[in-house]
Scaffold this motif. Structure first.
Motif, PDB file in Angstrom:
ATOM      1  N   ASN A 241       0.807  -1.215   0.000  1.00 30.74           N
ATOM      2  CA  ASN A 241       0.000   0.000   0.000  1.00 30.74           C
ATOM      3  C   ASN A 241       0.844   1.269   0.000  1.00 30.74           C
ATOM      4  N   SER A 242       2.132   1.147   0.337  1.00 33.26           N
ATOM      5  CA  SER A 242       3.007   2.327   0.338  1.00 33.26           C
ATOM      6  C   SER A 242       3.175   2.911  -1.056  1.00 33.26           C
ATOM      7  N   GLU A 243       2.977   2.094  -2.107  1.00 30.09           N
ATOM      8  CA  GLU A 243       3.044   2.621  -3.477  1.00 30.09           C
ATOM      9  C   GLU A 243       2.035   3.746  -3.668  1.00 30.09           C
ATOM     10  N   TYR A 244       0.823   3.521  -3.200  1.00 25.21           N
ATOM     11  CA  TYR A 244      -0.228   4.536  -3.307  1.00 25.21           C
ATOM     12  C   TYR A 244       0.165   5.790  -2.532  1.00 25.21           C
ATOM     13  N   LEU A 245       0.747   5.589  -1.352  1.00 22.74           N
ATOM     14  CA  LEU A 245       1.158   6.702  -0.495  1.00 22.74           C
ATOM     15  C   LEU A 245       2.271   7.517  -1.160  1.00 22.74           C
ATOM     16  N   ILE A 246       3.217   6.837  -1.794  1.00 23.77           N
ATOM     17  CA  ILE A 246       4.337   7.510  -2.463  1.00 23.77           C
ATOM     18  C   ILE A 246       3.834   8.369  -3.623  1.00 23.77           C
ATOM     19  N   ARG A 247       2.933   7.799  -4.426  1.00 23.83           N
ATOM     20  CA  ARG A 247       2.393   8.572  -5.547  1.00 23.83           C
ATOM     21  C   ARG A 247       1.581   9.770  -5.040  1.00 23.83           C
ATOM     22  N   TRP A 248       0.837   9.581  -3.972  1.00 25.33           N
ATOM     23  CA  TRP A 248       0.052  10.661  -3.382  1.00 25.33           C
ATOM     24  C   TRP A 248       0.981  11.783  -2.918  1.00 25.33           C
ATOM     25  N   GLY A 249       2.075  11.410  -2.253  1.00 27.33           N
ATOM     26  CA  GLY A 249       3.039  12.396  -1.778  1.00 27.33           C
ATOM     27  C   GLY A 249       3.718  13.143  -2.916  1.00 27.33           C
ATOM     28  N   ARG A 250       4.014  12.425  -4.006  1.00 24.75           N
ATOM     29  CA  ARG A 250       4.655  13.065  -5.156  1.00 24.75           C
ATOM     30  C   ARG A 250       3.724  14.101  -5.785  1.00 24.75           C
TER      31      ARG A 250
ATOM     32  N   ALA B 285       9.987   5.542  -5.100  1.00 23.48           N
ATOM     33  CA  ALA B 285      10.171   6.873  -4.517  1.00 23.48           C
ATOM     34  C   ALA B 285      11.330   7.610  -5.191  1.00 23.48           C
ATOM     35  N   ARG B 286      12.430   6.909  -5.415  1.00 24.38           N
ATOM     36  CA  ARG B 286      13.582   7.544  -6.062  1.00 24.38           C
ATOM     37  C   ARG B 286      13.253   7.919  -7.510  1.00 24.38           C
ATOM     38  N   ASN B 287      12.538   7.028  -8.218  1.00 23.05           N
ATOM     39  CA  ASN B 287      12.176   7.326  -9.611  1.00 23.05           C
ATOM     40  C   ASN B 287      11.254   8.525  -9.713  1.00 23.05           C
ATOM     41  N   LEU B 288      10.459   8.763  -8.666  1.00 23.31           N
ATOM     42  CA  LEU B 288       9.543   9.906  -8.675  1.00 23.31           C
ATOM     43  C   LEU B 288      10.190  11.170  -8.110  1.00 23.31           C
ATOM     44  N   GLY B 289      11.481  11.093  -7.788  1.00 25.18           N
ATOM     45  CA  GLY B 289      12.206  12.299  -7.399  1.00 25.18           C
ATOM     46  C   GLY B 289      12.355  12.537  -5.916  1.00 25.18           C
ATOM     47  N   ALA B 290      12.024  11.551  -5.085  1.00 23.00           N
ATOM     48  CA  ALA B 290      12.139  11.736  -3.634  1.00 23.00           C
ATOM     49  C   ALA B 290      13.533  11.363  -3.147  1.00 23.00           C
TER      50      ALA B 290
END
Length: 624
Positions: free
Chosen positions: A263-272, A308-313
């Motif tokens: 479920n952290s995938e959804y959280l990471i995209r939401w944060g991005r 997370a890294r691929n999305l720039g975090a």
């Protein structure tokens, strides 16, 4: 006069051109779905470029039998496709090497999110495009909005179709121009009915599933909103004079708390998406506790960190037994203004076993820091999977061993009670639980506590061979035993966990202190690098290599610093160069050239990237 002190503009421009080699421009044509006219618009613009005398070629194009598209392709040079045989099947894909040799001014490459055929240099087409850009070739390409990584989960909720081919948002960030190709849903459906998008039965299937009017309306809204956000960022960068970066916000800093849960995938995209809208930096934090993860959880954690890294975090890992306290302390020390946490769909079920959830603790103890609790996706039968993963997180041998010890102690008690009575057998059980808690994880110990309580009641407390208890003192004794067994086992295992975390911290602090001392005595840059390689290898128990930027140009050296065991080959060097040029992790355990042996990490400093560190694990464990 003051004007005479100004630097010569031509001299400044010359310095910039020498410092930064010419890189190709990227233009992306995107839309809400197939059939809106992305490829058609790209070809029309290519025709205009050809009329101006530009050298334009087609690297890859799919017309899907559309006559209007085929008509525009006519007369434009097409690079022949590359044939690859995979498991007896002949596949065709874009010939990257031929494009690099041909080196046109502009390359037209359809389907940005395409997955390349096995055996090609890069697993994804967007990586081919990045290499073309580095070679100074302008690229025009097309993509649908649902392939964008940060939006994929939103599209999945709308259309109920999971998109497997995705591209990182950084590709859009690097684009020099992004053009939205938009048509109303009614017009697109009309095109489908006329056979201008798909032909035959494929068109009918599309209308029944993905191309429903409500789906297209939602996708169009998402596309328009994303285009507006891109325009807002472009305006902000123009006003700041910083066209190279999107994330320069100083007022807000976002921290996303992630775990090994899918479920952290959804959280990471939401944060991005929130960080993108606020134009600010964001960090993902994972708190490492003393309890070992199952192989499934390790894979999930690696995927979450890579996403997370691929999305720039920026990704941070902290060792701490108290997860909530670690997150809050990090947020306070690093001026975090917003913490994003997951409000699990299983929270109501878990409250049977937990008084206060992690999200509630963070909200209660966060002080002046804003906390956003995001409802995670409710997956069918997720509770069973969650329970199974929790059992797997402790090794199977621990459960077998714990059950065997409980069985042996029960047999011993069966004979001992003849001499000393059933009350004394509880003491033997308690001693066993305390000893097991010193060597086993918490869950196997709790299992033994429950089994021993039931065995003591059934086999030893009168009347025997039944769970009924007649005497009040026996009932109180059983309750007291159960409480003592649970608390002693839990406290002992908690003590072990804290001790383990302290050892991890001491080990890391010791390595940092030793490295600091070694660097103080090191004379010269080469000795300092040698010290760094030695201590990185020691800290991560791996083989380490370092490539530095050459002094005479902006290229990466082809040989690592003081490493005789490294076997140089084109794939390893390509991965290291890509890591250096793009400033992102490459190689093993990533989606970019994962077939190589080393995991490459850029050495970034305020002035740019000065080199690359390569790490190779002996036992193939994943990099998190």
């Amino acid at each position: 006069m003051e004007y005479d002190k100004r630097p010569d503009p031509d001299e400044l421009l010359s310095k910039i051109q020498k410092k930064e080699p010419q890189r190709g421009n990227l233009k992306i044509f995107f839309g809400m779905s197939a059939g809106v006219g992305k490829t058609y618009s790209m070809l029309k613009e290519a025709r205009i470029l050809i009329e101006r005398g530009e050298d334009v070629v087609i690297g890859w194009m799919e017309s899907h039998g559309r006559k209007e598209t085929d008509k525009l392709v006519s007369g434009i040079e097409v690079i022949p496709r590359k044939s690859i045989e995979y498991r007896g099947i002949k596949l065709e894909d874009m010939d990257l090497e031929a494009l690099l040799v041909r080196k046109p001014s502009v390359a037209l490459i359809d389907e940005l999110a395409h997955t390349n055929a096995p055996g090609l240099k890069h697993p994804k087409r967007y990586q081919d495009i990045l290499e073309l850009l580095e070679a100074g070739i302008d690229v025009y390409t097309t993509v649908n909005i649902q392939h964008l990584e940060s939006i994929a989960d939103v599209v999945e909720e709308v259309s109920h179709i999971r998109v497997k081919e995705r591209i990182p948002d950084s590709i859009f960030d690097q684009a020099n121009d992004v053009q939205l190709v938009d048509v109303p849903p009614e017009e697109l459906i009309q095109r489908l009915n006329e056979g201008k998008v798909y032909t035959g039965d494929k068109s009918k299937d599309a209308l029944l599933h993905f191309f429903k009017k409500e789906n297209l309306a939602m996708l169009r809204e998402i596309s328009l909103r994303h285009a507006a956000e891109l325009a807002s960022h472009q305006l902000t960068n123009i006003l700041r004079g910083e066209s190279y970066s999107l994330f320069k916000g100083d007022n807000q800093r976002i921290l996303v708390a992630i775990s090994s849960s899918p479920n952290s995938e959804y959280l990471i995209r939401w944060g991005r998406r929130l960080a993108y809208n606020l134009k600010t930096n964001w960090i993902c934090i994972y708190v490492e506790t003393a309890f070992s993860l199952s192989e499934y959880d390790k894979d999930c954690l690696t995927k979450n960190m890579t996403l997370a890294r691929n999305l720039g975090a920026s990704v941070v890992t902290l060792p701490d037994e108290n997860v909530a306290n670690a997150i809050i302390c990090y947020a306070e020390q690093n001026n975090i203004s917003i913490i994003i946490i997951g409000k699990s769909a299983l929270s109501k079920k878990r409250k049977l076993f937990e008084n206060v959830s992690l999200s509630e603790r963070i909200i209660r103890e966060s002080g002046k820091i804003s906390v956003i609790a995001v409802q995670e996706k409710d997956i069918p039968q997720d509770y069973l999977k969650w329970a199974k993963r929790k059992i797997e997180s402790s090794s199977l041998w621990q459960y077998i061993f714990a059950f065997a010890i409980a069985l042996i102690v029960t047999v011993i008690n069966y004979f001992v009670t003849i001499l000393i009575g059933h009350g004394s057998s509880s003491i033997i059980y308690l001693a066993t639980i305390s000893i097991l808690a010193l060597v086993l994880d918490r869950k196997p110990v709790l299992m033994v506590a429950c089994i021993s309580a039931l065995a003591w009641d059934f086999l030893f407390i009168p009347p025997k061979y039944t769970f009924a208890i007649h005497k009040i003192e026996d009932i109180l004794m059983l309750l007291l035993y159960f409480i003592v067994a649970i608390t002693s086992g839990w406290l002992t295992s908690r003590f072990r966990a804290n001790e383990k975390m302290l050892r991890i911290r001491e080990q890391r602090m010791s390595i940092l202190n030793d490295l600091s001392s070694a660097l103080e005595t090191a004379s010269g840059a080469e000795n300092a690098v040698t010290c760094g390689i030695e201590y990185i290898s020691k800290a991560f128990k791996c083989e380490t290599i370092v490539f530095f930027k050459q002094d005479d140009n902006n290229e990466l050296s082809e040989s690592p610093v003081k490493n005789t065991s490294f076997k140089s080959n084109e794939k390893e060097l390509s991965a290291a160069r890509f890591c250096f040029s793009e400033g992102q992790s490459t190689g093993r355990f990533t989606s970019t050239l994962p077939v190589v042996s080393y995991h490459y990490v850029p050495m970034a400093v305020p002035g740019g990237t000065i080199g690359v560190i390569g790490i190779k694990f002996e036992n193939e464990r994943s990099w998190t």
